[in-house]
Write a protein that holds these residues in place. Structure first.
Motif, PDB file in Angstrom:
ATOM      1  N   LEU A 120      -5.361   5.456   9.571  1.00 59.90           N
ATOM      2  CA  LEU A 120      -4.878   4.792   8.354  1.00 59.90           C
ATOM      3  C   LEU A 120      -4.396   5.785   7.298  1.00 59.90           C
ATOM      4  O   LEU A 120      -3.480   5.489   6.530  1.00 59.90           O
ATOM      5  CB  LEU A 120      -5.989   3.928   7.760  1.00 59.90           C
ATOM      6  CG  LEU A 120      -6.551   2.800   8.630  1.00 59.90           C
ATOM      7  CD1 LEU A 120      -7.661   2.075   7.874  1.00 59.90           C
ATOM      8  CD2 LEU A 120      -5.463   1.825   9.036  1.00 59.90           C
ATOM      9  N   THR A 121      -4.997   6.956   7.269  1.00 55.72           N
ATOM     10  CA  THR A 121      -4.729   7.904   6.184  1.00 55.72           C
ATOM     11  C   THR A 121      -3.494   8.765   6.416  1.00 55.72           C
ATOM     12  O   THR A 121      -3.075   9.484   5.503  1.00 55.72           O
ATOM     13  CB  THR A 121      -5.928   8.848   6.017  1.00 55.72           C
ATOM     14  OG1 THR A 121      -6.208   9.464   7.289  1.00 55.72           O
ATOM     15  CG2 THR A 121      -7.152   8.101   5.522  1.00 55.72           C
ATOM     16  N   THR A 122      -2.899   8.703   7.607  1.00 53.69           N
ATOM     17  CA  THR A 122      -1.841   9.653   7.968  1.00 53.69           C
ATOM     18  C   THR A 122      -0.533   8.939   8.267  1.00 53.69           C
ATOM     19  O   THR A 122      -0.439   8.180   9.239  1.00 53.69           O
ATOM     20  CB  THR A 122      -2.266  10.479   9.201  1.00 53.69           C
ATOM     21  OG1 THR A 122      -3.531  11.103   8.943  1.00 53.69           O
ATOM     22  CG2 THR A 122      -1.229  11.544   9.521  1.00 53.69           C
ATOM     23  N   SER A 178      -4.162  -0.364  12.785  1.00 57.91           N
ATOM     24  CA  SER A 178      -3.918   1.074  12.693  1.00 57.91           C
ATOM     25  C   SER A 178      -2.414   1.334  12.735  1.00 57.91           C
ATOM     26  O   SER A 178      -1.613   0.421  12.927  1.00 57.91           O
ATOM     27  CB  SER A 178      -4.607   1.796  13.857  1.00 57.91           C
ATOM     28  OG  SER A 178      -6.012   1.684  13.745  1.00 57.91           O
ATOM     29  N   THR A 211       0.859  -1.185   0.000  1.00 55.11           N
ATOM     30  CA  THR A 211       0.000   0.000   0.000  1.00 55.11           C
ATOM     31  C   THR A 211       0.897   1.238   0.000  1.00 55.11           C
ATOM     32  O   THR A 211       2.012   1.199   0.539  1.00 55.11           O
ATOM     33  CB  THR A 211      -0.942   0.023   1.218  1.00 55.11           C
ATOM     34  OG1 THR A 211      -0.167  -0.085   2.418  1.00 55.11           O
ATOM     35  CG2 THR A 211      -1.934  -1.134   1.155  1.00 55.11           C
ATOM     36  N   VAL A 213       0.908   4.507   1.381  1.00 52.49           N
ATOM     37  CA  VAL A 213       1.340   5.221   2.584  1.00 52.49           C
ATOM     38  C   VAL A 213       2.273   4.351   3.417  1.00 52.49           C
ATOM     39  O   VAL A 213       3.299   4.818   3.929  1.00 52.49           O
ATOM     40  CB  VAL A 213       0.125   5.694   3.417  1.00 52.49           C
ATOM     41  CG1 VAL A 213       0.597   6.350   4.715  1.00 52.49           C
ATOM     42  CG2 VAL A 213      -0.732   6.677   2.631  1.00 52.49           C
ATOM     43  N   TYR A 272      -1.886   6.623  15.018  1.00 55.22           N
ATOM     44  CA  TYR A 272      -2.224   7.448  13.862  1.00 55.22           C
ATOM     45  C   TYR A 272      -3.324   6.734  13.080  1.00 55.22           C
ATOM     46  O   TYR A 272      -3.371   5.500  13.058  1.00 55.22           O
ATOM     47  CB  TYR A 272      -1.027   7.600  12.923  1.00 55.22           C
ATOM     48  CG  TYR A 272       0.090   8.487  13.403  1.00 55.22           C
ATOM     49  CD1 TYR A 272       0.278   9.758  12.874  1.00 55.22           C
ATOM     50  CD2 TYR A 272       0.985   8.035  14.368  1.00 55.22           C
ATOM     51  CE1 TYR A 272       1.331  10.560  13.287  1.00 55.22           C
ATOM     52  CE2 TYR A 272       2.041   8.834  14.794  1.00 55.22           C
ATOM     53  CZ  TYR A 272       2.206  10.094  14.250  1.00 55.22           C
ATOM     54  OH  TYR A 272       3.250  10.879  14.666  1.00 55.22           O
ATOM     55  N   GLU A 282     -12.464   2.001  12.592  1.00 53.85           N
ATOM     56  CA  GLU A 282     -11.752   2.465  11.400  1.00 53.85           C
ATOM     57  C   GLU A 282     -11.607   1.341  10.383  1.00 53.85           C
ATOM     58  O   GLU A 282     -11.847   1.527   9.196  1.00 53.85           O
ATOM     59  CB  GLU A 282     -10.375   2.994  11.796  1.00 53.85           C
ATOM     60  CG  GLU A 282      -9.619   3.620  10.642  1.00 53.85           C
ATOM     61  CD  GLU A 282      -8.302   4.232  11.086  1.00 53.85           C
ATOM     62  OE1 GLU A 282      -7.967   5.304  10.544  1.00 53.85           O
ATOM     63  OE2 GLU A 282      -7.623   3.649  11.946  1.00 53.85           O
ATOM     64  N   SER A 283     -11.209   0.154  10.845  1.00 47.84           N
ATOM     65  CA  SER A 283     -11.085  -1.011   9.974  1.00 47.84           C
ATOM     66  C   SER A 283     -11.060  -2.271  10.826  1.00 47.84           C
ATOM     67  O   SER A 283     -10.351  -2.327  11.838  1.00 47.84           O
ATOM     68  CB  SER A 283      -9.804  -0.938   9.139  1.00 47.84           C
ATOM     69  OG  SER A 283      -9.620  -2.135   8.407  1.00 47.84           O
TER      70      SER A 283
END
Length: 216
Positions: free
Chosen positions: A148-150, A128, A49, A51, A146, A122-123
């Motif tokens: 997932l997006t950061t 995370s 992935t 990030v 943090y 979140e998931s």
């Protein structure tokens, strides 16, 4: 009426880090293998992935800096050992960076659940971006989460290890944005007599009786 199961309890600062044994890219690994050294134990959502790839490059960049401080680095995600091996090989092939630290394969989610790395809101299928700093006695000393997006700031993780090690070795605290070489915080006096003595200490800079700094 059936009650909903209690969510797993997250490790807390000052408590023993949960023991585990798991397969990793460096073979079977145990928490006790790191006893006597500091450890930064982090989770990432998934292999292959974007990030997470940027984070692995950043962690690889600080790996030697952490080792210079007597601190090891360990990653984890809910992926298979084959996915981990393929991903770290791809990173080296495509980006020219070799991942030297081990990565735990946790398809069973046992380790992730021990450390509270899964945030179901979140998931339910990814860990995370968690960071646990564990000291040589295998006590949890700091925890960072943090979303997932950061992507994480790995420079802050090095700074955090520096601060914790300075606290342990010098018996002081560190102020906001502290870096090695900056002044540190002297613990506040706990009696009136101690406060009066502190005011006479020429080696300490006091802005008020409870707020004193010094150079190391």
């Amino acid at each position: 009426m059936d009650q909903a199961p209690c969510p797993p309890r997250l490790p807390r600062i000052g408590e023993p880090a949960p023991a585990f044994e798991a397969e990793s890219t460096h073979g079977v690994i145990r928490l006790e293998d790191f006893k006597g050294s500091w450890l930064v134990f982090f989770s990432h959502p998934a292999d292959f992935t974007p990030v997470c790839t940027t984070e692995f490059l950043a962690f690889a960049d600080i790996h030697q800096a952490l080792r210079d401080r007597g601190c090891e680095l360990l990653g984890l995600s809910i992926d298979s050992i084959f996915a981990h091996i393929a991903w770290v090989r791809r990173i080296e092939e495509k980006l020219g960076v070799r991942i030297e630290f081990p990565v735990v394969a946790d398809l069973s989610r046992q380790v992730a659940e021990l450390y509270g790395m899964i945030m179901p809101g979140e998931s339910k299928t990814e860990t995370s971006r968690c960071v646990f700093v564990i000291d040589p006695k295998q006590t949890v000393r700091a925890v960072i989460y943090y979303p997932l997006t950061t992507g994480r700031n790995t420079d802050e993780i090095v700074r955090l290890v520096d601060a914790l090690q300075t606290t342990d070795s010098k018996g002081v605290a560190t102020p906001a944005n502290w870096r090695p070489g900056d002044k540190v915080i002297v613990p506040a006096p706990r009696t009136q007599d101690a406060a009066e003595e502190r005011a006479k200490d020429q080696g300490v800079e006091c802005l008020d009786w409870f707020y004193c700094r010094k150079s190391l």
